[in-house]
Write an enzyme that holds these catalytic residues in place. Structure first.
Site, short mmCIF file in Angstrom:
data_model
loop_
_atom_site.label_atom_id
_atom_site.label_comp_id
_atom_site.label_asym_id
_atom_site.label_seq_id
_atom_site.Cartn_x
_atom_site.Cartn_y
_atom_site.Cartn_z
CG HIS A 34 -1.95 -1.23 1.27
ND1 HIS A 34 -3.10 -1.23 0.61
CD2 HIS A 34 -1.56 -2.57 1.66
CE1 HIS A 34 -3.75 -2.24 0.73
NE2 HIS A 34 -2.59 -3.24 1.36
CG HIS A 44 -6.62 -3.83 2.42
ND1 HIS A 44 -5.77 -4.23 3.10
CD2 HIS A 44 -6.84 -2.48 2.37
CE1 HIS A 44 -5.42 -3.31 3.56
NE2 HIS A 44 -5.80 -2.00 3.28
CD GLU A 160 -6.78 3.12 -0.45
OE1 GLU A 160 -7.72 3.00 0.37
OE2 GLU A 160 -5.66 2.25 -0.09
ZN LIG Z 1 -4.34 0.52 0.32
#
Ligand SMILES: [Zn+2]
Length: 202
Positions: A34, A44, A160
């Protein structure tokens, strides 16, 4: 580089280097999956969920829409409802994060995140993928696991760590491909958005 508190730091080390008498450069990296711009797979936060190698390539390749969010705290229901989001859209949420938070090497705990209520709304549509402009879809203090579970549980693929500073609201062609890490719950990705020269892809 900035990383989520408690996650592994990024390291790139040259195990062979001209400076050490080698006749080539060879590097070793270690990092959390991540790190930086990356994707979350359902696994996740969902037991038995899909892994990142199982992502359909068209989940994050094709037409995507940037929506600009004004709320300085979180993405809330009202702003999303006004955006007329349709099923299957790829949505990139540009928030106040893009204009400043990436400039700091310190982790920014007060980054703009997707509220659980807004995540549940996106899940109800449902959209195909969502991208955010800091390191998590959920907040640091609030709605972390809840927002992840709402999105990932609905089969929405999560990007992200995007930097959306150069983009304004509207349609783009998104190309975001995570590394194919077999069995992993996430992976670093390279993501670009461009105004298409070949017509806006489906
Ligand atoms: Zn993540």
């Amino acid at each position: 580089m900035v990383h989520w508190p408690g996650d592994p730091e990024f390291h790139l080390n040259r195990v062979r280097d001209y400076a050490n008498g080698d006749d080539l450069v060879l590097s070793h990296i270690d990092l959390g999956v991540h790190t930086g711009t990356h994707m979350d797979a359902p696994l996740h936060f969902i037991r038995g969920g899909a892994t990142i190698d199982e992502i359909p390539l068209d989940a994050t390749v094709g037409r995507a829409r940037v929506i600009e969010i004004d709320d300085p705290e979180s993405v809330k229901l009202a702003e999303l409802e006004a955006a007329n989001i349709r099923p299957g859209e790829r949505i990139l949420l540009k928030t106040a994060n893009s204009s400043g938070r990436w400039k700091s090497a310190e982790f920014q705990e007060d980054f703009v995140y997707i509220s659980h209520e807004a995540a549940a709304f996106l899940a109800s549509i449902p959209i195909r993928a969502v991208g955010v402009d800091y390191l998590s879809v959920g907040g640091f203090y609030k709605d972390g696991p809840e927002t992840h579970r709402a999105l990932l549980g609905a089969g929405i693929w999560v990007i992200e760590g995007l930097n959306l500073a150069a983009l304004t609201a509207g349609d783009y062609e998104l190309i975001c491909l995570p590394l194919k890490l077999m069995g992993a719950e996430g992976a670093p990705a390279r993501a670009i958005a461009r105004t298409s020269t070949i017509g806006v892809a489906a």
